[in-house]
Design a protein around this motif. Sequence first.
Motif, short mmCIF file in Angstrom:
data_model
loop_
_atom_site.label_atom_id
_atom_site.label_comp_id
_atom_site.label_asym_id
_atom_site.label_seq_id
_atom_site.Cartn_x
_atom_site.Cartn_y
_atom_site.Cartn_z
N ARG A 184 0.94 -1.14 0.00
CA ARG A 184 0.02 -0.02 0.04
C ARG A 184 0.85 1.26 -0.03
N LEU A 185 1.77 1.33 0.84
CA LEU A 185 2.83 2.46 0.88
C LEU A 185 3.49 2.77 -0.60
N ALA A 186 3.87 1.34 -1.19
CA ALA A 186 4.51 1.61 -2.59
C ALA A 186 3.43 2.09 -3.51
N GLN A 187 2.18 1.81 -3.56
CA GLN A 187 1.25 2.23 -4.34
C GLN A 187 0.91 3.79 -4.27
N LEU A 188 1.03 4.22 -2.80
CA LEU A 188 0.88 5.66 -2.47
C LEU A 188 1.93 6.36 -2.91
N GLN A 189 3.21 5.70 -2.89
CA GLN A 189 4.39 6.37 -3.34
C GLN A 189 4.56 6.67 -4.78
N ARG A 190 4.05 5.50 -5.68
CA ARG A 190 3.73 5.93 -6.92
C ARG A 190 2.94 6.84 -7.36
N ALA A 192 1.84 9.25 -5.54
CA ALA A 192 2.44 10.75 -5.21
C ALA A 192 3.44 11.21 -6.03
N SER A 193 4.30 10.05 -6.75
CA SER A 193 5.26 10.63 -7.74
C SER A 193 4.54 10.89 -9.02
N TRP A 195 1.66 12.21 -9.15
CA TRP A 195 0.72 13.56 -9.08
C TRP A 195 2.11 14.52 -9.30
N GLN A 196 3.08 14.49 -8.51
CA GLN A 196 4.18 15.47 -8.81
C GLN A 196 4.65 15.66 -9.93
N ALA A 197 4.80 14.61 -10.81
CA ALA A 197 5.29 14.62 -12.06
C ALA A 197 4.29 15.65 -12.98
N ALA A 198 2.91 15.12 -12.59
CA ALA A 198 1.83 15.80 -13.27
C ALA A 198 1.72 17.39 -12.95
N GLN A 199 1.92 17.67 -11.82
CA GLN A 199 2.09 18.91 -11.49
C GLN A 199 3.27 19.61 -12.22
N LEU A 200 4.37 19.07 -12.14
CA LEU A 200 5.68 19.61 -12.66
C LEU A 200 5.50 19.90 -14.43
#
Length: 374
Positions: A184-190, A192-193, A195-200
């Motif tokens: 679950r943490l790995a999925q959340l990390q993916r 989040a990554s 989302w961060q890439a989309a924001q960039l």
Amino acid sequence: MISVRNVLTALALAFTAYLGARGLWWTEPVPQPLVVFATLGLYLATTWLCIFWEQPIVRADTGEDAADVSARGPTVLPVWGGVLALASAAIVPSAIAYAVGPDARTASFATWYLGGIGALMTIVMVRRRPWVAWIGIVLLAVASMLWMGPVDALALGLVGSVVWVAVAQLLVRSLDRAARDTSRLAQLQRAASAWQAAQLVRRRERRVQVQRALAVAGPVLSRTVARGGRLDDEDRRRARIAEGSLRDEIRAPKLLDDAVREQLREARGRGATVTVLDEGWLDGLDQASLDSVRARLADAVRASTSARLFIRTSPDERIAATVVGRSASGPGLSDEDVVDLWVEIPRAPESDEGDEEGHAPRPGGGGDPGREAE
């Protein structure tokens, strides 16, 4: 390769072999030695099968092959393995008690099965068959108490076997919970990554849009400020072109490239009114198809002489965009303008022939996109 799994497998193999060897360390004659040998063979074969046998299945919760799952943890013991383990739990205690005779049933070489069956059920528990493990412990407890009495059975190792199985169940549950939390943490990390890439990407797109807007409107605004808002006809024309270009960037960015922008500016420069609208119908197009659509659109605008141009994306699965040109049928422009240009731009890059010809709408064709855009 040395790993935790290999170390635990080696320990289980060595421990069960030690327990089996204890059954051969006779301190007095055994009435039925062949029964002892056969029972030990059944126990060791069952135990080692339960340790080493991997069932070729695919786990439904992850969709992974058993070979991949086994690299992280034990797989589920096959049904036939559980049946064999229960058979051993039922046969071994009674066979050993019968083979050594009534006088030696509490001797160390005759009570090895208390730890041996406990170790087997611990392995079954680790192989994710908890009900089989607990049923095996019940069978062991019943048989041992019948042959040597409850007090001797509990004192000579039955309690330890129960504790082993209980601890194994707690550890398996804890490890499974930790694995789920890690996944679950790995999925959340993916997520989040991503989302961060989309924001960039969005920030980069906004920066590009702002720079383009400044390049288009900056000179006009500077001139307007410098003249205190008093503009001549040429300045007003430039302001209208700049306003139209900014509207295009907001309403239909996917239809635009440098060639299309240049042709739209030239069309507005000669006095045409241009409306460009994208309602999201191009979202699924790949880059090659988008480049083809933009090239066709630039050619269509370049060839147009209409007073009004309406460019809209299309929900049709074959048509990417429609260009409609309208001009007055007489002096001035009115609601009775005639359609003098109709270009349907296909989605696919191929089929270059016959798609870019301007023509009036076909009789009974689905309405006038230019009229709808107004």
